[in-house]
Design a protein around this motif. Structure first.
Motif, mmCIF file in Angstrom:
data_model
loop_
_atom_site.group_PDB
_atom_site.id
_atom_site.type_symbol
_atom_site.label_atom_id
_atom_site.label_comp_id
_atom_site.label_asym_id
_atom_site.label_seq_id
_atom_site.Cartn_x
_atom_site.Cartn_y
_atom_site.Cartn_z
ATOM 1 N N LEU A 298 9.988 5.288 3.262
ATOM 2 C CA LEU A 298 10.267 6.058 2.740
ATOM 3 C C LEU A 298 10.715 5.551 0.677
ATOM 4 C CD1 LEU A 298 10.497 9.104 2.328
ATOM 5 C CD2 LEU A 298 12.579 9.690 3.507
ATOM 6 N N VAL A 299 10.521 5.599 0.055
ATOM 7 C CA VAL A 299 10.532 5.688 -1.024
ATOM 8 C C VAL A 299 11.042 6.559 -2.066
ATOM 9 C CG1 VAL A 299 9.837 5.009 -3.116
ATOM 10 C CG2 VAL A 299 9.029 3.229 -1.413
ATOM 11 N N GLN A 300 10.772 7.851 -2.305
ATOM 12 C CA GLN A 300 11.110 8.943 -2.424
ATOM 13 C C GLN A 300 10.860 10.359 -2.298
ATOM 14 O OE1 GLN A 300 9.992 9.205 -6.713
ATOM 15 N NE2 GLN A 300 11.599 10.056 -7.736
ATOM 16 N N VAL A 301 11.260 11.122 -2.491
ATOM 17 C CA VAL A 301 10.803 12.236 -1.798
ATOM 18 C C VAL A 301 11.781 13.707 -3.731
ATOM 19 C CG1 VAL A 301 11.457 14.877 -0.791
ATOM 20 C CG2 VAL A 301 11.883 13.059 0.390
ATOM 21 N N VAL A 302 9.923 14.451 -3.740
ATOM 22 C CA VAL A 302 9.815 14.746 -5.091
ATOM 23 C C VAL A 302 9.435 16.608 -4.509
ATOM 24 C CG1 VAL A 302 9.516 12.852 -6.652
ATOM 25 C CG2 VAL A 302 7.517 14.677 -5.376
ATOM 26 N N LEU B 208 7.484 19.562 -0.689
ATOM 27 C CA LEU B 208 8.299 18.397 -1.313
ATOM 28 C C LEU B 208 7.278 18.007 -0.841
ATOM 29 C CD1 LEU B 208 11.944 18.228 1.044
ATOM 30 C CD2 LEU B 208 11.166 18.616 -1.556
ATOM 31 N N VAL B 209 7.376 15.960 -1.382
ATOM 32 C CA VAL B 209 5.916 15.289 -1.317
ATOM 33 C C VAL B 209 7.173 14.197 -1.011
ATOM 34 C CG1 VAL B 209 4.319 14.086 -2.387
ATOM 35 C CG2 VAL B 209 4.418 16.194 -2.451
ATOM 36 N N ALA B 210 6.491 13.519 -0.305
ATOM 37 C CA ALA B 210 7.234 12.102 0.435
ATOM 38 C C ALA B 210 6.363 10.751 -0.297
ATOM 39 C CB ALA B 210 7.765 11.898 1.570
ATOM 40 N N TYR B 211 6.671 9.810 -1.020
ATOM 41 C CA TYR B 211 5.717 9.064 -1.198
ATOM 42 C C TYR B 211 6.439 7.369 -0.258
ATOM 43 C CZ TYR B 211 4.285 11.601 -5.559
ATOM 44 O OH TYR B 211 4.063 12.133 -6.454
ATOM 45 N N LEU B 212 6.096 6.812 -0.153
ATOM 46 C CA LEU B 212 6.391 6.183 1.109
ATOM 47 C C LEU B 212 5.177 4.653 0.895
ATOM 48 C CD1 LEU B 212 5.045 8.774 2.969
ATOM 49 C CD2 LEU B 212 6.619 7.448 4.538
ATOM 50 N N LYS B 213 5.679 3.127 1.211
ATOM 51 C CA LYS B 213 5.034 2.172 1.111
ATOM 52 C C LYS B 213 5.313 1.396 2.286
ATOM 53 C CE LYS B 213 9.141 -0.339 -0.957
ATOM 54 N NZ LYS B 213 9.695 -1.358 -1.706
ATOM 55 N N ARG B 214 4.124 0.165 2.570
ATOM 56 C CA ARG B 214 4.193 -0.802 3.733
ATOM 57 C C ARG B 214 3.210 -1.787 3.549
ATOM 58 N NH1 ARG B 214 0.870 1.470 8.886
ATOM 59 N NH2 ARG B 214 -1.439 1.576 7.485
ATOM 60 N N PRO B 215 4.016 -2.927 3.600
ATOM 61 C CA PRO B 215 3.339 -4.330 3.069
ATOM 62 C C PRO B 215 1.530 -3.909 3.363
ATOM 63 C CG PRO B 215 5.225 -4.568 4.235
ATOM 64 C CD PRO B 215 5.308 -3.234 4.767
ATOM 65 N N ASP B 216 0.957 -4.365 2.839
ATOM 66 C CA ASP B 216 -0.307 -4.787 2.758
ATOM 67 C C ASP B 216 -0.865 -5.824 3.502
ATOM 68 O OD1 ASP B 216 -3.065 -4.429 2.424
ATOM 69 O OD2 ASP B 216 -3.502 -3.787 0.836
ATOM 70 N N GLU C 4 1.469 -1.174 -0.126
ATOM 71 C CA GLU C 4 0.093 -0.151 -0.587
ATOM 72 C C GLU C 4 0.836 1.100 -0.239
ATOM 73 O OE1 GLU C 4 -2.159 0.883 3.504
ATOM 74 O OE2 GLU C 4 -0.807 -0.647 4.488
ATOM 75 N N TYR C 5 0.873 2.224 -0.687
ATOM 76 C CA TYR C 5 1.068 3.468 -0.946
ATOM 77 C C TYR C 5 0.631 4.591 0.061
ATOM 78 C CZ TYR C 5 3.506 0.360 -3.809
ATOM 79 O OH TYR C 5 4.607 -0.710 -4.697
ATOM 80 N N ALA C 6 1.007 5.826 0.195
ATOM 81 C CA ALA C 6 0.843 6.999 0.598
ATOM 82 C C ALA C 6 1.464 7.876 0.408
ATOM 83 C CB ALA C 6 0.732 6.931 2.208
ATOM 84 N N THR C 7 0.940 8.857 0.013
ATOM 85 C CA THR C 7 1.915 10.378 -0.048
ATOM 86 C C THR C 7 1.005 11.644 0.031
ATOM 87 O OG1 THR C 7 0.159 10.818 -1.228
ATOM 88 C CG2 THR C 7 1.561 9.877 -2.889
ATOM 89 N N VAL C 8 2.836 11.918 1.112
ATOM 90 C CA VAL C 8 2.607 13.354 2.198
ATOM 91 C C VAL C 8 3.452 14.467 2.058
ATOM 92 C CG1 VAL C 8 3.391 13.395 5.030
ATOM 93 C CG2 VAL C 8 2.784 11.159 3.382
ATOM 94 N N LEU D 35 8.271 12.857 9.328
ATOM 95 C CA LEU D 35 8.663 10.847 8.156
ATOM 96 C C LEU D 35 9.264 10.094 10.036
ATOM 97 C CD1 LEU D 35 11.654 12.883 6.301
ATOM 98 C CD2 LEU D 35 9.354 11.506 5.643
ATOM 99 N N ASP D 36 9.305 10.346 11.008
ATOM 100 C CA ASP D 36 9.497 9.789 12.312
ATOM 101 C C ASP D 36 8.154 9.317 12.675
ATOM 102 O OD1 ASP D 36 12.451 10.098 12.489
ATOM 103 O OD2 ASP D 36 12.456 11.434 13.994
ATOM 104 N N THR D 37 7.536 10.116 12.330
ATOM 105 C CA THR D 37 6.212 9.527 12.809
ATOM 106 C C THR D 37 4.974 8.824 11.851
ATOM 107 O OG1 THR D 37 5.036 12.040 13.626
ATOM 108 C CG2 THR D 37 3.131 10.127 12.940
ATOM 109 N N TRP D 38 4.839 8.881 10.618
ATOM 110 C CA TRP D 38 5.015 7.641 9.079
ATOM 111 C C TRP D 38 5.638 7.016 9.558
ATOM 112 C CZ3 TRP D 38 1.007 7.877 6.032
ATOM 113 C CH2 TRP D 38 0.141 9.028 5.824
#
Length: 55
Positions: free
Chosen positions: A30-34, A45-53, A5-9, A20-23
């Motif tokens: 953290l996958v990427q920051v753009v 900036l926007v952070a892209y994050l993932k974790r196992p679903d 599952e993915y999230a944009t923050v 980032l510590d909270t997430w």
């Protein structure tokens, strides 16, 4: 096969580490920051994050 599952923050420059510590504490990686949208107030900036679903 792992499903993800993915999230944009949005990252506020004054609280990037805290955000980032909270997430990360919730299992997000953290996958990427753009760069954010031009003109977005306070959101540079926007952070892209993932974790196992596991569902």
């Amino acid at each position: 096969m792992t499903k993800w599952e993915y999230a944009t923050v949005p990252l506020l420059s004054s609280a990037t580490k805290q955000i980032l510590d909270t997430w990360g504490a919730d299992g997000w990686e953290l996958v990427q920051v753009v760069p954010g949208h031009p003109g977005a107030e306070g959101e540079k900036l926007v952070a892209y994050l993932k974790r196992p679903d596991f569902q």
